[in-house]
Design a protein around this motif. Structure first.
Motif, PDB file in Angstrom:
ATOM      1  N   GLN A 115      55.376  29.056  39.270  1.00 44.34           N
ATOM      2  CA  GLN A 115      54.703  30.031  40.128  1.00 44.34           C
ATOM      3  C   GLN A 115      53.195  30.015  39.896  1.00 44.34           C
ATOM      4  OE1 GLN A 115      56.390  33.875  39.359  1.00 44.34           O
ATOM      5  NE2 GLN A 115      58.340  33.362  40.321  1.00 44.34           N
ATOM      6  N   ASN A 116      52.782  29.991  38.644  1.00 41.96           N
ATOM      7  CA  ASN A 116      51.361  29.975  38.322  1.00 41.96           C
ATOM      8  C   ASN A 116      50.688  28.692  38.806  1.00 41.96           C
ATOM      9  OD1 ASN A 116      51.547  32.509  37.168  1.00 41.96           O
ATOM     10  ND2 ASN A 116      51.793  31.719  35.089  1.00 41.96           N
ATOM     11  N   LEU A 117      51.385  27.576  38.728  1.00 37.81           N
ATOM     12  CA  LEU A 117      50.840  26.309  39.221  1.00 37.81           C
ATOM     13  C   LEU A 117      50.572  26.390  40.725  1.00 37.81           C
ATOM     14  CD1 LEU A 117      50.269  23.193  38.891  1.00 37.81           C
ATOM     15  CD2 LEU A 117      52.648  22.889  39.551  1.00 37.81           C
ATOM     16  N   VAL A 118      51.551  26.894  41.469  1.00 33.82           N
ATOM     17  CA  VAL A 118      51.397  27.014  42.918  1.00 33.82           C
ATOM     18  C   VAL A 118      50.266  27.986  43.249  1.00 33.82           C
ATOM     19  CG1 VAL A 118      52.530  27.727  45.052  1.00 33.82           C
ATOM     20  CG2 VAL A 118      53.783  26.364  43.382  1.00 33.82           C
TER      21      VAL A 118
ATOM     22  N   PRO B 277      38.797  29.213  47.622  1.00 33.87           N
ATOM     23  CA  PRO B 277      38.080  29.902  46.543  1.00 33.87           C
ATOM     24  C   PRO B 277      37.707  31.346  46.874  1.00 33.87           C
ATOM     25  CG  PRO B 277      37.029  27.793  47.060  1.00 33.87           C
ATOM     26  CD  PRO B 277      38.098  28.011  48.065  1.00 33.87           C
ATOM     27  N   VAL B 278      37.734  31.706  48.141  1.00 32.63           N
ATOM     28  CA  VAL B 278      37.417  33.079  48.540  1.00 32.63           C
ATOM     29  C   VAL B 278      38.488  34.051  48.047  1.00 32.63           C
ATOM     30  CG1 VAL B 278      38.538  32.963  50.804  1.00 32.63           C
ATOM     31  CG2 VAL B 278      36.601  34.480  50.466  1.00 32.63           C
ATOM     32  N   LEU B 279      39.677  33.545  47.724  1.00 34.73           N
ATOM     33  CA  LEU B 279      40.771  34.389  47.249  1.00 34.73           C
ATOM     34  C   LEU B 279      40.636  34.646  45.753  1.00 34.73           C
ATOM     35  CD1 LEU B 279      43.812  32.766  49.091  1.00 34.73           C
ATOM     36  CD2 LEU B 279      42.453  34.738  49.795  1.00 34.73           C
ATOM     37  N   GLY B 280      40.893  35.874  45.366  1.00 33.15           N
ATOM     38  CA  GLY B 280      40.834  36.244  43.960  1.00 33.15           C
ATOM     39  C   GLY B 280      42.106  36.947  43.537  1.00 33.15           C
ATOM     40  N   THR B 281      42.055  37.609  42.385  1.00 32.65           N
ATOM     41  CA  THR B 281      43.237  38.285  41.863  1.00 32.65           C
ATOM     42  C   THR B 281      43.637  39.486  42.707  1.00 32.65           C
ATOM     43  OG1 THR B 281      41.837  39.556  40.365  1.00 32.65           O
ATOM     44  CG2 THR B 281      42.835  37.545  39.482  1.00 32.65           C
ATOM     45  N   ASP B 282      42.720  40.002  43.510  1.00 29.19           N
ATOM     46  CA  ASP B 282      43.054  41.103  44.411  1.00 29.19           C
ATOM     47  C   ASP B 282      43.769  40.604  45.664  1.00 29.19           C
ATOM     48  OD1 ASP B 282      41.820  42.821  42.654  1.00 29.19           O
ATOM     49  OD2 ASP B 282      39.938  42.901  43.773  1.00 29.19           O
ATOM     50  N   ASP B 283      43.753  39.300  45.896  1.00 26.14           N
ATOM     51  CA  ASP B 283      44.305  38.720  47.119  1.00 26.14           C
ATOM     52  C   ASP B 283      45.657  38.038  46.925  1.00 26.14           C
ATOM     53  OD1 ASP B 283      41.967  39.245  48.805  1.00 26.14           O
ATOM     54  OD2 ASP B 283      40.966  37.797  47.502  1.00 26.14           O
ATOM     55  N   ILE B 284      45.865  37.423  45.784  1.00 24.62           N
ATOM     56  CA  ILE B 284      47.070  36.621  45.563  1.00 24.62           C
ATOM     57  C   ILE B 284      47.480  36.704  44.093  1.00 24.62           C
ATOM     58  CG2 ILE B 284      45.681  34.542  45.221  1.00 24.62           C
ATOM     59  CD1 ILE B 284      47.953  32.921  46.463  1.00 24.62           C
ATOM     60  N   ARG B 285      48.783  36.773  43.868  1.00 26.25           N
ATOM     61  CA  ARG B 285      49.281  36.804  42.486  1.00 26.25           C
ATOM     62  C   ARG B 285      50.699  36.265  42.449  1.00 26.25           C
ATOM     63  NH1 ARG B 285      53.031  40.617  41.461  1.00 26.25           N
ATOM     64  NH2 ARG B 285      53.189  42.375  42.883  1.00 26.25           N
ATOM     65  N   SER B 286      51.129  35.873  41.259  1.00 29.13           N
ATOM     66  CA  SER B 286      52.524  35.480  41.038  1.00 29.13           C
ATOM     67  C   SER B 286      53.335  36.757  40.856  1.00 29.13           C
ATOM     68  CB  SER B 286      52.652  34.635  39.779  1.00 29.13           C
ATOM     69  OG  SER B 286      51.946  33.446  39.916  1.00 29.13           O
ATOM     70  N   CYS B 287      54.573  36.737  41.317  1.00 29.72           N
ATOM     71  CA  CYS B 287      55.409  37.925  41.165  1.00 29.72           C
ATOM     72  C   CYS B 287      55.935  38.018  39.738  1.00 29.72           C
ATOM     73  CB  CYS B 287      56.557  37.916  42.165  1.00 29.72           C
ATOM     74  SG  CYS B 287      57.926  36.861  41.706  1.00 29.72           S
TER      75      CYS B 287
ATOM     76  N   LYS C 143      52.770  36.425  45.809  1.00 25.60           N
ATOM     77  CA  LYS C 143      52.458  37.626  46.578  1.00 25.60           C
ATOM     78  C   LYS C 143      51.074  37.493  47.208  1.00 25.60           C
ATOM     79  CE  LYS C 143      56.153  39.844  45.340  1.00 25.60           C
ATOM     80  NZ  LYS C 143      57.244  40.078  46.238  1.00 25.60           N
ATOM     81  N   LEU C 144      51.048  37.506  48.539  1.00 34.24           N
ATOM     82  CA  LEU C 144      49.797  37.487  49.285  1.00 34.24           C
ATOM     83  C   LEU C 144      49.457  38.942  49.596  1.00 34.24           C
ATOM     84  CD1 LEU C 144      50.705  34.522  51.625  1.00 34.24           C
ATOM     85  CD2 LEU C 144      49.380  34.445  49.519  1.00 34.24           C
ATOM     86  N   ILE C 145      48.551  39.517  48.835  1.00 36.08           N
ATOM     87  CA  ILE C 145      48.295  40.943  48.882  1.00 36.08           C
ATOM     88  C   ILE C 145      47.367  41.318  50.037  1.00 36.08           C
ATOM     89  CG2 ILE C 145      47.376  42.890  47.544  1.00 36.08           C
ATOM     90  CD1 ILE C 145      48.211  41.141  45.037  1.00 36.08           C
ATOM     91  N   SER C 146      46.319  40.544  50.245  1.00 38.47           N
ATOM     92  CA  SER C 146      45.337  40.900  51.270  1.00 38.47           C
ATOM     93  C   SER C 146      45.646  40.227  52.605  1.00 38.47           C
ATOM     94  CB  SER C 146      43.937  40.489  50.814  1.00 38.47           C
ATOM     95  OG  SER C 146      43.814  39.082  50.826  1.00 38.47           O
TER      96      SER C 146
END
Length: 114
Positions: A14-17, A26-36, A46-49
């Motif tokens: 998950q972290n690799l993907v 690069p515009v995406l950060g920890t507020d935008d995408i994370r591993s479940c 998880k695509l948050i934004s």
């Protein structure tokens, strides 16, 4: 393999993907995408934004299991057909057809599209 090891193995994939997606966008950060978290319902990435969902409109399910060896055997067979990018199409009775491509090739396709 114990349960803790299985979860760690899944988390690594998950972290690799996630890291490859963030590197591509690069515009995406920890507020935008994370591993479940393990056992969390829904997609594994998880695509948050709204920005993340627009840039990467996919629900990603990650499976890091030994039992899928036959799929890898079929993919290896597809790799031997020639010099073009291998594509494995899978189909089961009463199920949708699936396309399997290399993760790096998939990320490259998205990079070209942007």
């Amino acid at each position: 393999m114990n349960n803790k090891s299985r979860k760690a193995k899944g988390r690594i994939l998950q972290n690799l993907v996630r890291d490859k997606i963030v590197k591509l966008f690069p515009v995406l950060g920890t507020d935008d995408i994370r591993s479940c978290l393990m056992s969390e319902p829904g997609a594994d990435i998880k695509l948050i934004s709204l920005t993340a969902r627009k840039l990467f409109p996919y629900d990603v399910e990650c499976k890091n299991r030994q039992e899928y060896k036959t799929i890898y055997n079929h993919y290896k067979h597809a790799c031997k057909h020639g010099n073009l990018e291998p594509l494995l199409v899978l189909k089961m009775n009463r199920e949708k057809s699936l396309a399997v491509i290399d993760l790096d090739h998939f990320i490259e396709l998205l990079a070209r599209a942007n």
